[in-house]
Design an enzyme around this catalytic site. Structure first.
Site, mmCIF file in Angstrom:
data_model
loop_
_atom_site.group_PDB
_atom_site.id
_atom_site.type_symbol
_atom_site.label_atom_id
_atom_site.label_comp_id
_atom_site.label_asym_id
_atom_site.label_seq_id
_atom_site.Cartn_x
_atom_site.Cartn_y
_atom_site.Cartn_z
ATOM 1 C CG ASP A 212 -3.220 1.664 -1.930
ATOM 2 O OD1 ASP A 212 -4.396 1.517 -2.299
ATOM 3 O OD2 ASP A 212 -2.776 1.175 -0.873
ATOM 4 C CD GLU B 74 -1.074 1.428 4.531
ATOM 5 O OE1 GLU B 74 -0.635 2.248 3.692
ATOM 6 O OE2 GLU B 74 -2.278 1.122 4.644
ATOM 7 C CG HIS C 249 -5.082 -1.825 -1.094
ATOM 8 N ND1 HIS C 249 -5.362 -0.694 -0.360
ATOM 9 C CD2 HIS C 249 -6.069 -2.698 -0.799
ATOM 10 C CE1 HIS C 249 -6.448 -0.894 0.357
ATOM 11 N NE2 HIS C 249 -6.912 -2.101 0.108
ATOM 12 C CG HIS D 200 -1.615 -1.119 1.649
ATOM 13 N ND1 HIS D 200 -2.993 -1.171 1.509
ATOM 14 C CD2 HIS D 200 -1.251 -2.315 2.180
ATOM 15 C CE1 HIS D 200 -3.433 -2.347 1.944
ATOM 16 N NE2 HIS D 200 -2.396 -3.061 2.352
ATOM 17 C CE1 TYR D 201 -2.113 6.182 -2.256
ATOM 18 C CE2 TYR D 201 -0.783 5.666 -4.183
ATOM 19 C CZ TYR D 201 -1.933 6.173 -3.626
ATOM 20 O OH TYR D 201 -2.922 6.673 -4.434
ATOM 21 C CB THR D 202 0.357 6.239 4.083
ATOM 22 O OG1 THR D 202 1.129 7.309 3.511
ATOM 23 C CG2 THR D 202 1.280 5.219 4.733
#
Length: 224
Positions: A137, A89, A127, A24-26
């Site tokens: 993401d 993340e 994700h 994921h990215y946040t």
């Protein structure tokens, strides 16, 4: 790398074990803001690991526990991804490249997780892969080719011109509107591509389907 496990947002794995790793990215301003949310019991979200801008990997939830990072979605015909995955993340608002320190930390972290849980490169996913149309993401700026070069993910050669839907089924994308599946596939394997389906999409998807089949791992049985 730290292992303080500060988030209380986790539960039992419901009889499953980690067989996927979801990246994921946040989507937040910085790692500190993301950490606060991932550890806030009111938010009801979490991840096992958070990689900050400087390349420090923080353990937020024990890998033996079910973190709340994937949400609704499925991969290769199986739902409840939270119960059978480890979530990572990476601090990034979603509008910039990931730093070299972050990618270095991620490769080290992935090697450890994959070794501990016997997870192969075909089981490291985005994700956006498991939730087409709902999540994007880690996005088109993420360097999947680097991970593949290190043996930590898949990046295929092109294959023959075969029906796109068949290939996306074989890779593992969940059933939904075909434009949403195409967009999710492009985020992962043809970043920045747009417009109607093309032969380039079909050939890349066919190559990916072949690669996923070659690297397939047997899924452990679902507990009842």
């Amino acid at each position: 790398m730290t292992a303080a496990y500060p988030s209380r947002n986790h539960g039992d794995r419901r009889g499953q074990r980690p067989e996927l790793i979801v990246l994921h990215y946040t989507g937040m301003a910085n790692a500190a803001v993301a950490r606060a949310r991932l550890c806030d019991s009111r938010a009801e979200v979490s991840a096992h690991w958070l990689i900050g801008e400087a390349g420090i990997a923080e353990a937020l939830v024990p890998e033996t526990r079910r973190a709340w990072h994937a949400g609704a979605g499925a991969w290769q015909g199986r739902g409840d991804v939270n119960s059978r995955s480890i979530g990572i993340e990476i601090a990034n608002p979603g509008d910039r490249p990931f730093t070299s320190r972050q990618m270095d930390a991620l490769t080290e972290l992935l090697r450890g997780i994959m070794s501990r849980w016997h997870i192969g490169p075909a089981s490291v996913i985005a994700h956006s892969d498991l939730a087409p149309g709902r999540k994007i993401d880690p996005g088109p700026r993420f360097d999947w080719q680097r991970l593949a070069h290190e043996g930590l993910a898949l990046w295929p050669d092109d294959g023959p011109d075969t029906p796109l839907s068949d290939s996306l089924d074989a890779i593992g994308y969940p059933a939904c509107d075909e434009p949403l599946r195409l967009a999710a596939f492009r985020l992962r394997f043809r970043p920045w591509a747009g417009g109607p389906e093309t032969i380039a999409d079909r050939r890349r998807a066919a190559g990916a389907a072949r690669s996923y089949q070659e690297h397939a791992q047997p899924c452990p049985p679902i507990s009842t």
